[in-house]
Design an enzyme around this catalytic site. Structure first.
Site, PDB file in Angstrom:
ATOM      1  N   HIS A   1     -10.130 -15.430  34.694  1.00 17.51           N
ATOM      2  CA  HIS A   1     -10.270 -15.253  33.237  1.00 17.51           C
ATOM      3  C   HIS A   1      -9.600 -16.412  32.493  1.00 17.51           C
ATOM      4  CE1 HIS A   1     -12.116 -11.344  33.259  1.00 17.51           C
ATOM      5  NE2 HIS A   1     -11.090 -10.721  33.792  1.00 17.51           N
TER       6      HIS A   1
ATOM      7  N   HIS B   1      -8.240 -13.051  40.452  1.00 12.61           N
ATOM      8  CA  HIS B   1      -9.146 -12.477  39.450  1.00 12.61           C
ATOM      9  C   HIS B   1      -8.679 -12.840  38.038  1.00 12.61           C
ATOM     10  CE1 HIS B   1     -11.778  -9.346  37.644  1.00 12.61           C
ATOM     11  NE2 HIS B   1     -10.812  -9.337  36.732  1.00 12.61           N
ATOM     12  N   GLU B   2      -7.422 -12.541  37.735  1.00 10.33           N
ATOM     13  CA  GLU B   2      -6.942 -12.789  36.365  1.00 10.33           C
ATOM     14  C   GLU B   2      -6.918 -14.285  36.056  1.00 10.33           C
ATOM     15  OE1 GLU B   2      -6.876 -10.567  34.244  1.00 10.33           O
ATOM     16  OE2 GLU B   2      -6.892  -8.823  35.546  1.00 10.33           O
TER      17      GLU B   2
ATOM     18  N   HIS C   1     -11.890 -19.265  32.456  1.00 12.71           N
ATOM     19  CA  HIS C   1     -13.003 -19.023  31.525  1.00 12.71           C
ATOM     20  C   HIS C   1     -12.549 -19.387  30.101  1.00 12.71           C
ATOM     21  CE1 HIS C   1     -16.603 -16.081  30.682  1.00 12.71           C
ATOM     22  NE2 HIS C   1     -16.807 -17.285  30.215  1.00 12.71           N
TER      23      HIS C   1
END
Length: 687
Positions: free
Chosen positions: A477, A473-474, A480
């Site tokens: 980011h 998940h992290e 992104h």
């Protein structure tokens, strides 16, 4: 399904020449941090003064809009050099100096955001300039600055502006203190080995000892979660859960009350009925009523599932009490939740988490994860040996676009706990990917900070499966941040609507529930063997375990957040206790104050915690509509994802990006199915 229309800017190469420079540095002393903070404030203020004192007839794109955009680029990088060390530096003096720098810079940010002279010139520019003479992103930047000016009250009387400015300064200092209190908390409980019954040897061996040979259990994640999941001594779980939810109780409770009061006051001065409505104006949801309806409807759908799951947990608890000769109190306590949810996984789904983690040594997970992201997004990663970092555990990687070979960014990995370090898992954008003053492209740099279990002399760092999910998940980011190709720092990376920002990384969590990616990022730490097929299948099926209770708890947190920011008189601890009972059916432990430990309330998620669930609607839709249909490791879909969803950063509205990627407007079906709910006319997703 027909693939969607080509995404805007499919050619990932950008015309601007790239400057692959890392402008960050981590060698500053506490004194230098103080001196450079003053210097940065003076330099930046000079630019604002220049813009704000120009004659109106002299105002132009170059000397106003571009001047503000350019100073934002250099200011953002320098600010991060000064205020990021508070979260990660091993040296307390530097952390303290960095926190002080953050406070000064936050006050300065408020001052600059309230510059009416600058605002007037931006408004003048908008009236004077032909809109179609600006590139779309420059026009968006101009509109955003005006919108932010109005949201700061720069169109209101001077007296009101002064009140707003004073409140904003107080708010930023209170938020810094709230989270600093949590980060610097060093509470530990001295316990015996017997009191930690049920925890594996490697966990016990990793604990430090007190002078009288007791074991030190801290309230940091790598101690708290395993203990609440595995310790079969209820009294130990009770003490630890109570201590965890009493962290910083006195000081943060006072700060939270003041935060809520000041936010309501500021929103009222700006003409909003509640702080939630003020905040949500900039999000996809738009109003607090829309959020309330979303949460209420989801809670109603999930409650029957929660009831079934609570009944199962009570059965398990009764059996456990009989087996261990304990009194059965006939109820589920807060300190029982994680223990019995873990038992559901182990008994109903036969997933042995202790056995499973032996297949997730940190190095293997990291290698597999990096490999999957490279393949999916058309990137190559390279570890930079001997890079300048803030602690010896930290690694720095450079990232290139695989097709062109161009460097597009770098990322730091800081994965293990240390005293005084940020206590959760998060991605920090440190250098925005955007255009510099000379028109060249600055590469994006981000840091992933986490607190995974440290290696010991006998064993490598072994990750629980939910930690692997957090890692994915992290790191989503991070991608992104690095893959966005915005022109302006304001739109770089994850600067999208707050109720969309989690969607890109939530979508990538799906890979840790699919067989092929799981096999690529796992092998037994001693034998090197793959996860047995049977264990793999059980793990994948267990995704539906406890989904009702887990999501009802997320709704409780989102509703506490909404309640505090729509009803100013709400008492945080009482509101939390009421919602736990009403929605989750599990009472909060008397005397605790969970909201005082809820960093999101002071960390930019005020009135926006609902965004985790809201953005899951989009993440589930993207995954099931494209990747699940066309191939979860499909490079074609991965590149569509990179160009439609990651590439724009915040330079387009999220609804536009989603429609391009999906080929239609988003729907809730995949989200509801992923929660174990029935949807008319839809098959449950194949597990």
């Amino acid at each position: 399904m027909k693939p969607p229309a080509a995404c805007a800017g499919d050619a990932l190469d950008v015309a601007a020449p790239c400057s692959a420079v890392n402008y960050l540095r981590w060698d500053l002393s506490a004194q230098q941090i103080g001196e450079l903070t003053t210097e940065l404030i003076e330099q930046t203020k000079r630019v604002y003064d220049r813009v704000g004192t120009q004659e109106l007839q002299d105002v132009s794109y170059e000397n106003t809009l571009k001047a503000l955009a350019d100073v934002e680029v250099s200011y953002t990088v320098q600010r991060n050099i000064l205020d990021f060390p508070q979260h990660v530096s091993p040296c307390k003096d530097i952390r303290t100096a960095s926190t002080e720098a953050d406070k000064k810079l936050s006050e300065f940010d408020v001052e600059m955001s309230m510059r009416q002279d600058v605002y007037q010139r931006i408004v003048w520019l908008q009236e004077k300039v032909q809109k179609d003479s600006l590139r779309p992103e420059a026009a968006r930047y101009l509109e955003r600055l005006i919108k932010l000016g109005r949201r700061n009250g720069l169109h209101l009387p001077k007296e009101t502006q002064e009140k707003i400015k004073s409140i904003k300064k107080k708010l930023s200092l209170l938020c810094i203190d709230f989270n600093k209190n949590l980060n610097e908390d060093t509470t530990f409980l001295p316990v015996t080995r017997e009191e930690l019954g049920g925890l594996p040897e490697d966990f016990l061996n990793s604990l430090e000892k007190t002078e009288d040979e007791k074991l030190k259990v801290t309230l940091k994640y790598p101690h708290y979660f395993p203990l609440l999941k595995k310790c079969h001594v209820p009294e130990t779980r009770r003490k630890v859960e109570e201590a965890f939810n009493c962290r910083c109780k006195e000081e943060n409770c006072a700060i939270l009350r003041e935060l809520v009061r000041l936010r309501a006051q500021k929103s009222s001065l700006l003409g909003f009925s509640t702080h939630a409505d003020y905040v949500l104006e900039m999000n996809m949801a738009k109003t607090s009523q829309v959020v309330a309806t979303f949460l209420d409807e989801l809670a109603q759908k999930l409650k029957p599932l929660g009831e079934q799951e609570r009944a199962v947990i009570l059965e398990l608890k009764k059996a456990e009490c009989t087996k261990r000769g304990l009194d059965f109190d006939g109820r589920i306590n807060a300190w029982d939740m994680r223990y019995y949810m873990n038992q559901v996984e182990e008994t109903r789904y036969r997933v042995d988490q202790n056995l499973l983690k032996e297949y997730f040594p940190m190095q293997v997970v990291t290698r597999g994860l990096l490999g999957i992201y490279q393949e999916l997004l058309g990137l190559t990663f390279h570890l930079e040996e001997g890079a300048a970092v803030w602690h010896e555990d930290v690694m720095l990687y450079s990232v290139r676009d695989a097709a062109s070979g161009k460097v597009i960014g770098k990322f730091y990995l800081d994965l293990y706990p240390r005293e005084g370090k940020y206590g959760h898992a998060a991605c920090f954008g440190l250098q925005p990917g955007c255009l510099r003053q000379d028109g060249s492209r600055q590469i994006a740099i981000a840091a992933m900070v986490a607190n995974f279990t440290k290696p010991t002399p006998d064993a490598p760092s072994l990750l629980q499966h939910d930690e692997v999910e957090t890692y994915f998940h992290e790191f989503g980011h991070v991608m992104h941040q690095l893959c966005s190709q915005a022109e302006f720092a304001m739109f770089s990376g994850t600067h999208v609507e707050r109720d969309f920002v989690e969607a890109p990384s939530q979508m990538l969590e799906n890979w840790v529930w699919e067989a092929e990616p799981l096999l690529r990022m796992s092998q037994h730490y001693r034998t090197g063997s793959a996860i047995p097929q049977e264990l793999l299948e059980k793990l994948i099926k267990s995704r539906q375990a406890n989904t009702g209770l887990f999501n009802l708890r997320q709704i409780v947190l989102a509703k506490v957040d909404q309640a505090l920011h729509t009803q100013t008189a709400a008492d945080p601890a009482e509101e939390y206790a009421r919602l736990c009972q009403e929605i989750l059916g599990v009472p909060a432990t008397p005397g605790t104050n969970m909201p005082a430990t809820f960093g999101h309330l002071a960390g930019g998620y005020d009135a926006q915690y609902y965004g985790y669930l809201w953005s899951e609607v989009y993440s589930a839709d993207m995954f099931h509509t494209r990747f699940k249909q066309e191939g979860i490791l499909s490079g074609k879909v991965g590149m569509d994802y990179r160009s439609c969803i990651l590439r724009p950063g915040g330079s387009e509205d999220a609804s536009v990006m989603l429609k391009l990627f999906l080929g239609r407007d988003p729907k809730q079906d995949a989200f509801l199915l992923s929660k174990g709910l029935q949807v008319e006319g839809c098959e449950p997703p194949a597990s």
